[in-house]
Enzyme design. Structure first.
Site, PDB file in Angstrom:
ATOM      1  N   ASP A  43       0.854  -1.182   0.000  1.00 31.70           N
ATOM      2  CA  ASP A  43       0.000   0.000   0.000  1.00 31.70           C
ATOM      3  C   ASP A  43       0.896   1.240   0.000  1.00 31.70           C
ATOM      4  OD1 ASP A  43      -2.748   1.242   0.608  1.00 31.70           O
ATOM      5  OD2 ASP A  43      -1.432   2.131   2.108  1.00 31.70           O
ATOM      6  N   ILE A  44       0.609   2.185  -0.888  1.00 34.24           N
ATOM      7  CA  ILE A  44       1.389   3.432  -0.898  1.00 34.24           C
ATOM      8  C   ILE A  44       0.732   4.400   0.085  1.00 34.24           C
ATOM      9  CG2 ILE A  44       2.151   5.373  -2.327  1.00 34.24           C
ATOM     10  CD1 ILE A  44       3.497   2.656  -3.007  1.00 34.24           C
ATOM     11  N   HIS A 125       5.575  14.383 -15.533  1.00 38.57           N
ATOM     12  CA  HIS A 125       6.264  15.666 -15.704  1.00 38.57           C
ATOM     13  C   HIS A 125       6.264  16.429 -14.389  1.00 38.57           C
ATOM     14  CE1 HIS A 125       3.099  18.884 -16.028  1.00 38.57           C
ATOM     15  NE2 HIS A 125       2.328  17.947 -16.535  1.00 38.57           N
ATOM     16  N   ASP A 137      -1.316  19.390 -11.324  1.00 38.66           N
ATOM     17  CA  ASP A 137      -0.650  19.300 -12.638  1.00 38.66           C
ATOM     18  C   ASP A 137       0.777  19.829 -12.540  1.00 38.66           C
ATOM     19  OD1 ASP A 137       0.005  19.208 -15.316  1.00 38.66           O
ATOM     20  OD2 ASP A 137      -1.305  20.851 -15.909  1.00 38.66           O
ATOM     21  N   GLU A 171       7.242  19.795 -19.865  1.00 42.05           N
ATOM     22  CA  GLU A 171       6.083  19.189 -20.552  1.00 42.05           C
ATOM     23  C   GLU A 171       5.147  20.277 -21.043  1.00 42.05           C
ATOM     24  OE1 GLU A 171       1.871  17.717 -20.814  1.00 42.05           O
ATOM     25  OE2 GLU A 171       2.718  19.245 -19.508  1.00 42.05           O
ATOM     26  N   ASP A 306      -1.895   3.808  -5.379  1.00 41.49           N
ATOM     27  CA  ASP A 306      -1.882   2.362  -5.139  1.00 41.49           C
ATOM     28  C   ASP A 306      -1.987   1.589  -6.454  1.00 41.49           C
ATOM     29  OD1 ASP A 306      -1.656   2.777  -2.416  1.00 41.49           O
ATOM     30  OD2 ASP A 306      -3.801   2.628  -2.024  1.00 41.49           O
TER      31      ASP A 306
HETATM   32  N1  TRP Z   1      -0.523  18.028 -18.949  1.00 42.32           N
HETATM   33  C1  TRP Z   1      -1.662  17.704 -19.771  1.00 42.32           C
HETATM   34  C2  TRP Z   1      -2.057  18.987 -20.518  1.00 42.32           C
HETATM   35  O1  TRP Z   1      -1.846  20.050 -19.999  1.00 42.32           O
HETATM   36  C3  TRP Z   1      -2.793  17.214 -18.930  1.00 42.32           C
HETATM   37  C4  TRP Z   1      -3.821  16.507 -19.707  1.00 42.32           C
HETATM   38  C5  TRP Z   1      -4.963  16.998 -20.226  1.00 42.32           C
HETATM   39  C6  TRP Z   1      -3.780  15.112 -20.034  1.00 42.32           C
HETATM   40  N2  TRP Z   1      -5.668  15.993 -20.836  1.00 42.32           N
HETATM   41  C7  TRP Z   1      -4.975  14.833 -20.755  1.00 42.32           C
HETATM   42  C8  TRP Z   1      -2.884  14.101 -19.787  1.00 42.32           C
HETATM   43  C9  TRP Z   1      -5.233  13.560 -21.199  1.00 42.32           C
HETATM   44  C10 TRP Z   1      -3.141  12.829 -20.248  1.00 42.32           C
HETATM   45  C11 TRP Z   1      -4.313  12.548 -20.947  1.00 42.32           C
HETATM   46  O2  TRP Z   1      -2.550  18.925 -21.605  1.00 42.32           O
HETATM   47 ZN    ZN Z   2      -0.445  20.913 -17.746  1.00 43.89          ZN
HETATM   48 CA    CA Z   3      -2.602   3.959  -0.304  1.00 43.24          CA
END
Ligand code: TRP
Ligand code: ZN
Ligand code: CA
Length: 317
Positions: A43-44, A125, A137, A171, A306
């Site tokens: 378990d995390i 990221h 995010d 990213e 998890d």
């Molecule tokens: N970092 C992504 C972005 O800003 C976050 C994101 C939006 C995402 N929709 C997604 C990540 C779908 C994975 C799948 O666009």
């Molecule tokens: Zn983003």
């Molecule tokens: Ca957990």
């Protein structure tokens, strides 16, 4: 749980005491410290994941309110994560790249051992946008994969396959760091990647449970974990180009991942199965100043953390 885990790590560090500690801890946990391969993930602890988020929030506050590419908050985030990994026995390296006139950094951490010809790679990221601290995010997944890596160390996990973790830079300007990594990886090394698992936004405050639909084998591991918990999942279909799995997928590496939703609005039907608020975005603070440590649903963060650990253990055993 936390206490036994500490004893186990201390035992691993001293080596000679491992058998004694295993005896004290009982067969199940003790066996993991001595025998190769354990298919069941621990378990995390979500409290530990949240503590990392608090640190990332503090780093942003101390550096102009963000952890964005090119600023001191990003580099401080790398230093924080790297320090934890180094202390836990990972082999870390920092890959530099340049974008928009600033130096970017990817942090890569290898867990010694396992067959390098079969590497399971996990990434998130670490940069935020300039507008805010980027706790959901993508502090959320950065912290979750860090705590998963630390669990690998605490458990003395000896997977059959090699484990590699990555925290990507930049990213937010279009998967710049992960693309640089894939572009500079020798073709022979790319062929050794059995899977790349990506996690981006996994603690959204009005959460959904989305599983990437790119590779059926990887998709199934995640879906099975949620099904066993009676948590409904949906397939993430819009995400193909939107995070760091894209460059891996384009290079032919099998990819998978989890996502709890960004700017899209939760429907009535989704609110019925997941709770939360219909008609509101999964993350109303997406790319905004309010993406702070308060912008996190703890249950989603816990479940996804998890699920990540479970997938890593299963896919690398
Ligand atoms: N970092 C992504 C972005 O800003 C976050 C994101 C939006 C995402 N929709 C997604 C990540 C779908 C994975 C799948 O666009
Ligand atoms: Zn983003
Ligand atoms: Ca957990």
């Amino acid at each position: 749980m936390t206490r036994s885990v500490r004893i186990r790590r201390a035992a691993l560090a001293t080596g000679a005491c491992t058998a004694l500690a295993a005896g004290l801890l009982g067969t199940a946990s003790g066996a993991q410290a001595t025998a190769p391969t354990a298919a069941t993930a621990p378990d995390i602890p979500v409290a530990a994941v949240k503590a990392h988020l608090q640190q990332l929030q503090s780093i942003a506050e101390a550096n102009g309110g963000n952890r964005a590419h090119g600023g001191p908050g990003y580099k401080a985030s790398v230093d924080y994560i790297k320090g934890k990994l180094d202390a836990a026995g990972f082999t870390t390296s920092v890959q530099e790249f340049s974008h928009g006139g600033s130096t970017g950094y990817n942090l890569v951490a290898d867990w010694p051992g396992g067959s390098a010809d079969h590497t399971v790679m996990t990434g998130a990221h670490l940069d935020s946008v300039k507008a805010g601290p980027g706790v959901n995010d993508n502090g959320s997944a950065s912290a979750a994969i860090l705590e998963t890596a630390l669990a690998v160390s605490r458990e003395g996990f000896k997977p059959a396959k090699h484990l590699r973790f990555a925290w990507w830079g930049d990213e937010e300007d279009g998967t710049v760091g992960s693309r640089h990594y894939v572009d500079t990886l020798a073709a022979a090394d790319r062929a050794k990647l059995d899977a790349y698992l990506n996690f981006d936004m996994i603690g959204s405050p009005n959460p959904g449970y989305f599983v990437y639909d790119d590779e059926p084998r990887l998709e199934k591991v995640f879906k099975d974990w949620f099904a066993a918990k009676n948590i409904a999942t949906e397939i993430e279909t819009e995400g193909d180009g939107r995070s760091d799995h894209a460059p891996f997928k384009e290079a032919g590496v099998p990819v998978g991942g989890l996502f709890s939703g960004a700017e899209r609005v939760k429907t009535d039907e989704q609110a019925k199965k997941w709770g939360g608020t219909a008609g509101k975005p999964f993350d109303p603070c997406y790319h905004a100043a309010c993406d702070t440590a308060r912008n996190i649903d703890e249950t989603a963060l816990d479940n996804n953390s998890d699920a990540i650990a479970d997938a890593l253990w299963k896919l690398s055993s």
